[in-house]
Structures are given as structure tokens and as C-alpha cells.
Design an enzyme around this catalytic site. Sequence first.
Site, short mmCIF file in Angstrom:
data_model
loop_
_atom_site.label_atom_id
_atom_site.label_comp_id
_atom_site.label_asym_id
_atom_site.label_seq_id
_atom_site.Cartn_x
_atom_site.Cartn_y
_atom_site.Cartn_z
N HIS A 431 -10.36 2.79 -11.08
CA HIS A 431 -9.92 3.47 -9.90
C HIS A 431 -8.93 4.40 -10.16
CE1 HIS A 431 -7.63 0.13 -8.33
NE2 HIS A 431 -6.70 0.97 -8.21
N ASP A 480 -14.83 -2.26 -11.29
CA ASP A 480 -13.62 -1.45 -11.18
C ASP A 480 -13.00 -1.82 -12.82
OD1 ASP A 480 -11.54 0.24 -10.65
OD2 ASP A 480 -10.68 -1.19 -9.22
N SER A 575 -2.02 -1.37 -9.44
CA SER A 575 -3.67 -1.34 -9.95
C SER A 575 -3.56 -1.26 -11.44
CB SER A 575 -4.24 -0.03 -9.39
OG SER A 575 -4.25 -0.34 -7.86
#
Length: 625
Positions: A431, A480, A575
Site C-alpha cells: 500500500h 499487503d 507502514s
Amino acid sequence: MIFLYQVVHFILFTSVSGECVTQLLKDTCFEGGDITTVFTPSAKYCQVVCTYHPRCLLFTFTAESPSEDPTRWFTCVLKDSVTETLPRVNRTAAISGYSFKQCSHQISACNKDIYVDLDMKGINYNSSVAKSAQECQERCTDDVHCHFFTYATRQFPSLEHRNICLLKHTQTGTPTRITKLDKVVSGFSLKSCALSNLACIRDIFPNTVFADSNIDSVMAPDAFVCGRICTHHPGCLFFTFFSQEWPKESQRNLCLLKTSESGLPSTRIKKSKALSGFSLQSCRHSIPVFCHSSFYHDTDFLGEELDIVAAKSHEACQKLCTNAVRCQFFTYTPAQASCNEGKGKCYLKLSSNGSPTKILHGRGGISGYTLRLCKMDNECTTKIKPRIVGGTASVRGEWPWQVTLHTTSPTQRHLCGGSIIGNQWILTAAHCFYGVESPKILRVYSGILNQSEIKEDTSFFGVQEIIIHDQYKMAESGYDIALLKLETTVNYTDSQRPICLPSKGDRNVIYTDCWVTGWGYRKLRDKIQNTLQKAKIPLVTNEECQKRYRGHKITHKMICAGYREGGKDACKGDSGGPLSCKHNEVWHLVGITSWGEGCAQRERPGVYTNVVEYVDWILEKTQAV
């Protein structure tokens, strides 16, 4: 490849705290204690062979010398001593030394040396013309049977033999003799250097028997250990393992090591309770394979008993085995109620080949292996600076696999975290690349503690390619995960080096020392932090995690972590960064920071990509590109 598959669980005759002796003793011979004699092209390689032999503690190598019988040149005598030493005598051309088993530095079977004017003897099974010794070595590396080669140079006296490349193999993986021969060069296959282009099949096939020649057999507790033994046996190309439910009792837990002329199984037979797989010797990725840390409950390992000691738990018993001089494996018998102050019996054991002589079930024991090999350094297992307890700011070198990924469009800024997993590979979250149209706008910075260190002239790695999992749609749906292939390779240092990927055989490991790191927000409305932050967080079961996210599907390809009361978690900007967990002194990349609701909110654990479920995908992509 080094001979003898017992490398997986070799015996150490020196205490864990024993001195590491790397010095070679010239004109010195160790007297007595002979185990076996092999041929090696150098004393250095003799030392490596000794290290990988299950019983070798010392060795004596005989170099080329006019004073020695030529038939003794290049002999490598492997030796053993329960006292950890042997008498020394002076002998010209003899070079002696010690195994590296008691050393903490990296031990590798990889040998890239080329030996001039030496003919390493073996079975010559393939002869072809090659332009150079390098080309000959590449052919050996890409041939499933080849252990070593000899190449006749353009100056070789016999015209018809010039530029001939002879591929060779032996039962042990080492030469049967080594002789002097002008204008030839010899060397070893580079499979052990992870440089082969052969196919790497990591899958284990249930209910399958490979019906080919058995070259050896050992006892193993599961198919994963059987596969590791096959990987380090010079002749094993594939294996069949009979589980504890196998109908024939005498064959239960039997690991059959196999080969074939073609290099592949000729026949696959469907048989319930059997599993089969392939050697991983040709795989182009350095996942540690020597260490097997699992416990086997209601299982007894049989072997020669070294000692019986009291221990409070099977974990304590494993520690005793790891610290014992000769222990390879153990069985722990829990204490009966009110007996011996609650301590059970810890049986420390060994065998001639490093594996149990028999495995029994249903007797209440808990068995396992020494963890000594888990502490051997490798690229991804090198001891890292100790964690700083308390506080949230990291110190330099604390998380050397952590990278900061920057985008330069429209202006340069921190985009995501990531982890070094190879010298040209970063693992991160898919992502992170929403809206990123080209890898050219990305920069990877490693060895960074503070974002303020990054200036216009700070060195970085350009990104050659972004590889996103083809099933990825959005973080909350899973998959992901993404790989970045760097334009140049990373030179490993104390401040930048890889983290180990978890092994598929360790799916059931319970991690208790896990940390999330990153430069992300410390609360929902915040900004990117200057100093790399860290937080120790507990893992949460997927069942518990699912209760907290009823509107989402928490799959086995996700892993959750966080405190029920909140307060510590990953947040925006973290992230793609690592969820790093330490197990048996080795750090593993257990998760990739993916998604969650808010930041460190009560009863809202962070959700991470479960890396162990993507190991095959990672290896497929890193080997194919």
C-alpha cells in the site's frame, strides 16, 4: 559441498564458552584421535571440512613438500578428543588447527577459490569444451550432480585436451585424491554460495512417496528436519519422510535420502502419511537452515545418554543441552507431582550421525535439539547491539535492517519503512506505492537513525523495480507485501544488514520478544518523527484480533500485535516497516506494518502482513529476477 549431512546437528566437543582458536599451526601435527582422512586443496578448506563434520574437533593437513611422500600431499586428517586437545609433534609440511564450531563468526561451506596446477580426482561424468575456468565452474554450479571440476587451460600440453571442462562428483562431496598437474585448475561448485541457477523447489508434498534410489536414511521428527538433512548431504537431491502415523511401525519417522540420474524423481506414488520434498542446496537465498528450534511434545529421542540432570522445564533442559560439551539433542521427562521439588529429568544425548537413533511417541517426553547452531553468525543472524530497555527512541545500530523509503515527488519526504532481506532487496508493504508511478522517484536510505541526517549529498540506493503481490487490492484485504529491487548492492556493516526471514517450519513458534519500529506518528494527529522510534508489543491471536475487527476478515496471512489497553503501536508513517521478533537469539521478520484503526487505540491491535506465509513468494521473486 562439504561431505556428511550430519552438519545439521553436529557435535561440539568444546564448551560454549570455550576459546575460539583460528590460528593454524605450521609444521605441527596432532598425534592420535583420527576419525577419517579426506583430501582437500588447502589447510583452510580442511578446517571448513572439520567444522562441518559431526565429530571433528581438530585436524592435521599435509601440504605439498619435497620431504613428504606425494601420496600424502593434500591429506586432511579429521580428529576427535574428549579432552579437547591432542599431543603436538613437529613435522615438516604439516599444518594443524581446530574446528570453527566453537567460534561465533560466520561459518560457510562456500568456497570460491580456484586452485592452480591441481587435479582434484573424482568420478568424471561430464566432459565438454569451455572458454574459461569461470565458465567451467558455472557449469558445475548449474549441474545438479557436480561437486567440483578440473579445467585444462589453453597451455595444457595435450592439444586435444585443452579447454576441456571435467565435471566430477564423489560420495562424500570431496576429492578422492589430489595430485599436481601443470596447466590445469580446479575448484568447487558454488551451490553453497547460493549462486546456482538450478530450479529451487521448496514445497513439501503430502501423501507422496518418491520411488528412487535411497542413498542413506536417518531418523527425523518431521519433514522439515528431514529436508534440512537432505540439503546438507552431498548426494541427496530429494527425500521421502514417513510420519509417526505411517502404517509400518519400524519405518515411522524415517527420513529416506534419495537421488536419480536425471536429478528428479522418476515416479511419485500416492501414499497416505508420507511426505516428500527436495534438497534446497541450489536455492539462491540465504535462509538459515542449520538450526531447528522446535519442541516435540509426547516424543522421546533415543540415543547415547551423556548425562541425566534435573531441570524445571523443557526449555531449561534445552538450555542445558545447548551448554553441554557434547549434547546434540535431549528428552525431558516432566516431574511427577511433589517429586524432586517440581523438577523433571533432562536426558542429554548424542549419536554417531547427529540424529536420534529412534523416535518414540506416547511416553510423555518432550524432545528437541541443541540451540548451539542457532547462535552461529550468518549474514542475517549476526549479533545485534543489545536493545535499550525503556524509552522509545532507538540508538544507532539497534535495528540495522530498518530502512527509510523516500519519495522525491513532488518534494522529498519519508514515505514508508522497509527491511533489508538481501543485498539487493527490501521488503515492505504494497500500500506504500499507491500513486507511485515510477521507481525512479524512490530513494532507499539505510543505516539512518535521524531523518535530519538526510541531506542532498547523503548516499542512497535507487530502486530498479517495484514488485507488488499480484493479489493485492487494498491493505485490509491482505497480500499487503512488496519487494524493492535496488539498483546497486548493499555492503553489509554494523549499521546496515539483513534480518532473517522466518522458516515455514516455524509457523507454530510462539514469539514473546517482538518490536515494531519506524519514524511514524506517535498519535493520530502528529508528524513524522525525527528519531527512529521503537515499541515492544505482544502478539495477539487471530481469533482475538478478529473480535476487535468484526467488519474485516483477519486471515492466516495476517498477524496482529498490540496491548489491549492501547498506548503502543505502529502508526502513520510506520507502514512497510518491520515487526521484528527475537527467537533463540536470532531476529526474524515476522510481520510488515500494514493497517489498523487509529493509533494505539484500546482494543484495536495493529494488523501486520504475516511474512511466513509469503516466504515462497519472496523467494520466487528474488530468484527469478
